[in-house]
Design an enzyme around this catalytic site. Structure first.
Site, PDB file in Angstrom:
ATOM      1  N   ILE A 185       0.844  -1.204   0.000  1.00  0.00           N
ATOM      2  CA  ILE A 185       0.000   0.000   0.000  1.00  0.00           C
ATOM      3  C   ILE A 185       0.875   1.249   0.000  1.00  0.00           C
ATOM      4  O   ILE A 185       0.655   2.190  -0.777  1.00  0.00           O
ATOM      5  CB  ILE A 185      -0.948   0.014   1.224  1.00  0.00           C
ATOM      6  CG1 ILE A 185      -1.994  -1.109   1.062  1.00  0.00           C
ATOM      7  CG2 ILE A 185      -1.625   1.380   1.387  1.00  0.00           C
ATOM      8  CD1 ILE A 185      -3.008  -1.188   2.181  1.00  0.00           C
ATOM      9  N   HIS A 445       6.484 -12.324 -31.209  1.00  0.00           N
ATOM     10  CA  HIS A 445       7.469 -11.242 -31.323  1.00  0.00           C
ATOM     11  C   HIS A 445       6.807 -10.038 -32.002  1.00  0.00           C
ATOM     12  O   HIS A 445       6.082 -10.214 -32.964  1.00  0.00           O
ATOM     13  CB  HIS A 445       8.651 -11.703 -32.178  1.00  0.00           C
ATOM     14  CG  HIS A 445       9.639 -10.604 -32.442  1.00  0.00           C
ATOM     15  ND1 HIS A 445      10.526 -10.174 -31.485  1.00  0.00           N
ATOM     16  CD2 HIS A 445       9.847  -9.827 -33.545  1.00  0.00           C
ATOM     17  CE1 HIS A 445      11.251  -9.189 -31.995  1.00  0.00           C
ATOM     18  NE2 HIS A 445      10.853  -8.956 -33.222  1.00  0.00           N
TER      19      HIS A 445
HETATM   20  P1  FAD Z   1     -13.135  -7.637   2.106  1.00  0.00           P
HETATM   21  O1  FAD Z   1     -12.921  -7.241   0.712  1.00  0.00           O
HETATM   22  O2  FAD Z   1     -12.546  -6.806   3.187  1.00  0.00           O
HETATM   23  O3  FAD Z   1     -14.710  -7.736   2.291  1.00  0.00           O
HETATM   24  C1  FAD Z   1     -15.312  -8.003   3.519  1.00  0.00           C
HETATM   25  C2  FAD Z   1     -16.671  -7.352   3.532  1.00  0.00           C
HETATM   26  O4  FAD Z   1     -17.382  -7.835   4.659  1.00  0.00           O
HETATM   27  C3  FAD Z   1     -16.652  -5.835   3.668  1.00  0.00           C
HETATM   28  O5  FAD Z   1     -17.345  -5.240   2.621  1.00  0.00           O
HETATM   29  C4  FAD Z   1     -17.328  -5.562   5.020  1.00  0.00           C
HETATM   30  O6  FAD Z   1     -18.144  -4.400   4.989  1.00  0.00           O
HETATM   31  C5  FAD Z   1     -18.180  -6.800   5.189  1.00  0.00           C
HETATM   32  N1  FAD Z   1     -18.479  -7.139   6.570  1.00  0.00           N
HETATM   33  C6  FAD Z   1     -17.606  -7.250   7.603  1.00  0.00           C
HETATM   34  N2  FAD Z   1     -18.245  -7.651   8.715  1.00  0.00           N
HETATM   35  C7  FAD Z   1     -19.548  -7.783   8.374  1.00  0.00           C
HETATM   36  C8  FAD Z   1     -20.699  -8.167   9.083  1.00  0.00           C
HETATM   37  N3  FAD Z   1     -20.661  -8.519  10.386  1.00  0.00           N
HETATM   38  N4  FAD Z   1     -21.887  -8.164   8.436  1.00  0.00           N
HETATM   39  C9  FAD Z   1     -21.956  -7.818   7.130  1.00  0.00           C
HETATM   40  N5  FAD Z   1     -20.896  -7.452   6.407  1.00  0.00           N
HETATM   41  C10 FAD Z   1     -19.702  -7.447   7.018  1.00  0.00           C
HETATM   42  N6  FAD Z   1      -5.546  -7.249  -3.342  1.00  0.00           N
HETATM   43  C11 FAD Z   1      -5.190  -7.691  -4.570  1.00  0.00           C
HETATM   44  O7  FAD Z   1      -5.263  -8.898  -4.826  1.00  0.00           O
HETATM   45  N7  FAD Z   1      -4.767  -6.818  -5.542  1.00  0.00           N
HETATM   46  C12 FAD Z   1      -4.679  -5.491  -5.316  1.00  0.00           C
HETATM   47  O8  FAD Z   1      -4.298  -4.736  -6.216  1.00  0.00           O
HETATM   48  C13 FAD Z   1      -5.041  -5.003  -4.037  1.00  0.00           C
HETATM   49  N8  FAD Z   1      -4.978  -3.678  -3.778  1.00  0.00           N
HETATM   50  C14 FAD Z   1      -5.370  -3.224  -2.538  1.00  0.00           C
HETATM   51  C15 FAD Z   1      -5.283  -1.861  -2.284  1.00  0.00           C
HETATM   52  C16 FAD Z   1      -5.654  -1.354  -1.046  1.00  0.00           C
HETATM   53  C17 FAD Z   1      -5.573   0.124  -0.786  1.00  0.00           C
HETATM   54  C18 FAD Z   1      -6.152  -2.250  -0.051  1.00  0.00           C
HETATM   55  C19 FAD Z   1      -6.594  -1.724   1.279  1.00  0.00           C
HETATM   56  C20 FAD Z   1      -6.237  -3.609  -0.292  1.00  0.00           C
HETATM   57  C21 FAD Z   1      -5.839  -4.112  -1.541  1.00  0.00           C
HETATM   58  N9  FAD Z   1      -5.877  -5.472  -1.828  1.00  0.00           N
HETATM   59  C22 FAD Z   1      -5.488  -5.929  -3.063  1.00  0.00           C
HETATM   60  C23 FAD Z   1      -6.329  -6.460  -0.839  1.00  0.00           C
HETATM   61  C24 FAD Z   1      -7.794  -6.870  -1.120  1.00  0.00           C
HETATM   62  O9  FAD Z   1      -8.615  -5.724  -1.104  1.00  0.00           O
HETATM   63  C25 FAD Z   1      -8.272  -7.876  -0.081  1.00  0.00           C
HETATM   64  O10 FAD Z   1      -7.374  -8.959  -0.023  1.00  0.00           O
HETATM   65  C26 FAD Z   1      -9.646  -8.405  -0.434  1.00  0.00           C
HETATM   66  O11 FAD Z   1     -10.577  -7.360  -0.514  1.00  0.00           O
HETATM   67  C27 FAD Z   1     -10.104  -9.430   0.610  1.00  0.00           C
HETATM   68  O12 FAD Z   1     -11.385  -9.879   0.307  1.00  0.00           O
HETATM   69  P2  FAD Z   1     -12.395 -10.386   1.449  1.00  0.00           P
HETATM   70  O13 FAD Z   1     -13.653 -10.741   0.748  1.00  0.00           O
HETATM   71  O14 FAD Z   1     -11.726 -11.388   2.282  1.00  0.00           O
HETATM   72  O15 FAD Z   1     -12.630  -9.119   2.396  1.00  0.00           O
HETATM   73  P1  NAD Z   2       2.294  -4.896   4.053  1.00  0.00           P
HETATM   74  O1  NAD Z   2       2.316  -6.039   4.974  1.00  0.00           O
HETATM   75  O2  NAD Z   2       2.445  -5.114   2.598  1.00  0.00           O
HETATM   76  O3  NAD Z   2       3.446  -3.855   4.443  1.00  0.00           O
HETATM   77  C1  NAD Z   2       3.529  -3.278   5.717  1.00  0.00           C
HETATM   78  C2  NAD Z   2       4.920  -2.708   5.895  1.00  0.00           C
HETATM   79  O4  NAD Z   2       4.925  -1.949   7.077  1.00  0.00           O
HETATM   80  C3  NAD Z   2       6.002  -3.778   6.045  1.00  0.00           C
HETATM   81  O5  NAD Z   2       7.092  -3.441   5.254  1.00  0.00           O
HETATM   82  C4  NAD Z   2       6.325  -3.748   7.531  1.00  0.00           C
HETATM   83  O6  NAD Z   2       7.643  -4.142   7.820  1.00  0.00           O
HETATM   84  C5  NAD Z   2       6.107  -2.285   7.835  1.00  0.00           C
HETATM   85  N1  NAD Z   2       5.805  -1.982   9.232  1.00  0.00           N
HETATM   86  C6  NAD Z   2       5.105  -2.702  10.131  1.00  0.00           C
HETATM   87  N2  NAD Z   2       5.046  -2.069  11.313  1.00  0.00           N
HETATM   88  C7  NAD Z   2       5.715  -0.903  11.156  1.00  0.00           C
HETATM   89  C8  NAD Z   2       5.985   0.201  12.005  1.00  0.00           C
HETATM   90  N3  NAD Z   2       5.559   0.228  13.257  1.00  0.00           N
HETATM   91  N4  NAD Z   2       6.718   1.231  11.513  1.00  0.00           N
HETATM   92  C9  NAD Z   2       7.155   1.222  10.214  1.00  0.00           C
HETATM   93  N5  NAD Z   2       6.930   0.192   9.375  1.00  0.00           N
HETATM   94  C10 NAD Z   2       6.205  -0.839   9.830  1.00  0.00           C
HETATM   95  O7  NAD Z   2       0.940  -4.132   4.401  1.00  0.00           O
HETATM   96  P2  NAD Z   2       0.164  -2.966   3.624  1.00  0.00           P
HETATM   97  O8  NAD Z   2       1.032  -2.311   2.633  1.00  0.00           O
HETATM   98  O9  NAD Z   2      -0.496  -2.167   4.696  1.00  0.00           O
HETATM   99  O10 NAD Z   2      -0.947  -3.781   2.852  1.00  0.00           O
HETATM  100  C11 NAD Z   2      -1.910  -4.575   3.578  1.00  0.00           C
HETATM  101  C12 NAD Z   2      -2.376  -5.738   2.775  1.00  0.00           C
HETATM  102  O11 NAD Z   2      -3.093  -5.300   1.627  1.00  0.00           O
HETATM  103  C13 NAD Z   2      -1.223  -6.568   2.298  1.00  0.00           C
HETATM  104  O12 NAD Z   2      -1.327  -7.835   2.903  1.00  0.00           O
HETATM  105  C14 NAD Z   2      -1.381  -6.694   0.828  1.00  0.00           C
HETATM  106  O13 NAD Z   2      -1.367  -8.034   0.436  1.00  0.00           O
HETATM  107  C15 NAD Z   2      -2.729  -6.075   0.516  1.00  0.00           C
HETATM  108  N6  NAD Z   2      -2.543  -5.206  -0.663  1.00  0.00           N
HETATM  109  C16 NAD Z   2      -2.234  -5.792  -1.843  1.00  0.00           C
HETATM  110  C17 NAD Z   2      -2.003  -5.001  -2.952  1.00  0.00           C
HETATM  111  C18 NAD Z   2      -1.638  -5.656  -4.250  1.00  0.00           C
HETATM  112  O14 NAD Z   2      -1.835  -6.863  -4.363  1.00  0.00           O
HETATM  113  N7  NAD Z   2      -1.137  -4.928  -5.230  1.00  0.00           N
HETATM  114  C19 NAD Z   2      -2.079  -3.624  -2.870  1.00  0.00           C
HETATM  115  C20 NAD Z   2      -2.369  -3.068  -1.642  1.00  0.00           C
HETATM  116  C21 NAD Z   2      -2.619  -3.875  -0.538  1.00  0.00           C
END
Ligand code: FAD
Ligand code: NAD
Length: 466
Positions: A185, A445
């Site tokens: 992130i 290619h």
């Molecule tokens: P979520 O997507 O978190 O969905 C859970 C849902 O459950 C939510 O909508 C929540 O409102 C709902 N919920 C929770 N509790 C309840 C309840 N009690 N009742 C009803 N509803 C509830 N992953 C990638 O693979 N590629 C990426 O490029 C990528 N980019 C990311 C960028 C950012 C900024 C962030 C934050 C994450 C990114 N991720 C990416 C990670 C990805 O978003 C998550 O791994 C994925 O959304 C997980 O899916 P999930 O269904 O487990 O949970």
């Molecule tokens: P991350 O686990 O990728 O990175 C967190 C970073 O913060 C690590 O480098 C860790 O060493 C560091 N860190 C931890 N504690 C710290 C502290 N106290 N001070 C300074 N550094 C510290 O987590 P993220 O970037 O927050 O992303 C969260 C999740 O969302 C990830 O598991 C990732 O898989 C998912 N995500 C995926 C994508 C993608 O697939 N392109 C994009 C965004 C997020």
């Protein structure tokens, strides 16, 4: 009390894919989602809005950096941040509506409200008007996802100290953005704001970026991002933050302890990881407990309680949308009595920086730790004609193959379109392909995919174009 075959709590990539598959298999299914829109973190505040801003900011930088001028396209760009945010929001709305359409198509009922377990086989849902619905099902799937991990002493207010959701919707370009955490992130959203004009400083606790990523790939990524102007303070901890109306003052210290230095920012993004979300879920009513990290354990998607399943970010494994989707399919197939398996050895990961990073399988460090003998094949994009002609020749493809059997064990790409390219090696891993298999396959290619073949040739020392 309404009766279902399957109830799914959470409408993210785990929950909505599980619901769709259940509908396809003819199960009576409802998906409980408390947000106003379906799609979870991924569609609303994660994968999709971040990729919208990465795409737009990349084009903006191509215009401001002279890259377009070099191609003979002379432009004088002006940033319209409000429009950039609007097109992002419109795309997100279209995608979340798309899930509603898929629910109707597959006879999935969306129950809009917050679900809570209420003893075995029972769920109560608090609807938007405060009323409570009682539901019953043979199988319940928990897909409640994750939330940002808080950092003690640095309280997120989404005014000056932001989580990823705040950093996706800033009203203006920060002069100085400090990102805490050099993970996915931090590097993706740090890239967005740097391209739009911010100074960006990334503070990381460890002495490297992206823990878990192949070392050599991580070093190359850090070097490239540094050249682009991103500053890194590694092995550094943030011990306090003081937010004012105008900005934030951070206290930094060497991770190992030592003198405190202050750093001023107008915004701070806290991106130190995410933690499973189970708040208010009523786990105790069925005798379920989380581990210390708040995570629900699973054995082939089954929780410890019969009839309750867990998938996606709320349970073990990488927190990725496609991992949640894979688990959703396997979980529902099992509920329907079919055989299904997730291959956790072949889940790719992509970082959507420029250049992109994409990996699947083992890193060199993991293979060394396992004591497994392996060979390395590497091919640089500087020797790939398509990458060169497009002026995007940074990076490489690295293939790790078993020394004795030649089976591909891991692949690490940093370079143009790495996220698209890795798909070929996901197939290769699933089919237990050898490096020789890839080396002998005809690739078109001129494409970047030729670098995949050349890297496989390089495992046997016969890369022809470098
Ligand atoms: P979520 O997507 O978190 O969905 C859970 C849902 O459950 C939510 O909508 C929540 O409102 C709902 N919920 C929770 N509790 C309840 C309840 N009690 N009742 C009803 N509803 C509830 N992953 C990638 O693979 N590629 C990426 O490029 C990528 N980019 C990311 C960028 C950012 C900024 C962030 C934050 C994450 C990114 N991720 C990416 C990670 C990805 O978003 C998550 O791994 C994925 O959304 C997980 O899916 P999930 O269904 O487990 O949970
Ligand atoms: P991350 O686990 O990728 O990175 C967190 C970073 O913060 C690590 O480098 C860790 O060493 C560091 N860190 C931890 N504690 C710290 C502290 N106290 N001070 C300074 N550094 C510290 O987590 P993220 O970037 O927050 O992303 C969260 C999740 O969302 C990830 O598991 C990732 O898989 C998912 N995500 C995926 C994508 C993608 O697939 N392109 C994009 C965004 C997020």
């Amino acid at each position: 009390m309404s009766n279902y075959d399957v109830l799914i709590i959470g409408g993210g990539p785990g929950g909505y894919n599980a619901a769709i598959r259940a509908g396809q298999l003819g199960l009576k299914v409802a998906c409980i989602e408390g947000r106003e829109t379906l799609g979870g973190t991924c569609l609303n505040v994660g994968c999709m809005p971040s990729k919208a801003l990465l795409h737009a900011s990349e084009l903006y930088e191509a215009a401001t950096s002279g890259e377009l001028n070099n191609l003979g396209i002379e432009v004088t760009p002006t940033l319209n941040l409000a429009q950039m945010m609007k097109q992002k929001d419109e795309s997100v709305t279209a995608l979340t509506k798309g899930i509603e359409f898929l629910f109707r198509k597959n006879k999935v009922e969306w129950i809009k409200g917050w679900g809570r377990l209420h003893g075995p086989g029972k769920v109560t849902v608090t609807l938007a008007d405060g009323s409570v619905r009682e539901l019953q099902a043979k199988d319940i799937v928990i897909a409640t996802g994750s939330e940002p991990t808080p950092l003690p002493g640095v309280t997120i207010d989404n005014q000056r100290i932001l989580d990823s959701t705040g950093a996706l919707a800033l009203p203006k370009v920060p002069k100085h953005l400090v990102v805490i955490g050099a993970g996915v992130i931090g590097l993706e959203l740090g890239s967005v704001w740097r391209r739009l004009g911010s100074e960006v400083t990334v503070v990381e606790y460890l002495d490297r970026i992206c823990p878990g990523l192949d070392d050599e790939t991580a070093k190359t990524l850090q070097r490239t991002l540094s050249k682009q102007g991103m500053r890194f303070k590694l092995a550094t901890k943030v011990s306090a933050a003081q937010a004012t109306a105008k900005g934030v003052i951070l206290d930094l210290q060497p991770a190992a302890g030592g003198a405190v230095e202050q750093l001023q920012a107008d915004y701070v993004l806290v991106a130190i990881g995410r933690r499973p979300y189970t708040a208010g879920l009523g786990l105790e009513t069925v005798g379920l407990a989380t581990d210390k990290r708040g995570m629900l354990e699973n054995q082939q998607h089954k929780s410890g309680v019969p009839g309750i399943w867990t998938i996606g970010d709320v349970t073990s494994g990488p927190m990725l949308a496609h991992k949640a989707e894979d688990e959703a399919i396997a979980c529902i197939e099992r509920i329907a009595g079919h055989a299904a398996e997730v291959n956790y050895e072949a889940i790719p990961g992509v970082i959507y920086t420029k250049p992109e990073v994409a990996t699947v399988g083992k890193t060199e460090e993991q293979l060394k730790a396992e004591g497994r003998a392996y060979k390395v094949g590497k091919f640089p994009f500087t020797a790939n004609s398509r990458a060169k002609i497009n002026h995007e020749a940074e990076g490489f493809v690295k293939v790790l193959a078993d020394e004795r059997t030649d089976q591909i064990l891991g692949v690490h790409i940093i370079g143009p379109s790495a996220g698209e390219l890795i798909g070929e090696y996901c197939v290769a891993l699933e089919f237990s392909a050898s490096a020789e298999d890839i080396a002998l396959i005809c690739h078109p290619h001129p494409t970047r995919s030729e670098a995949l073949r050349q890297a496989a040739m390089s495992v046997h020392g016969w890369a022809m174009q470098a």
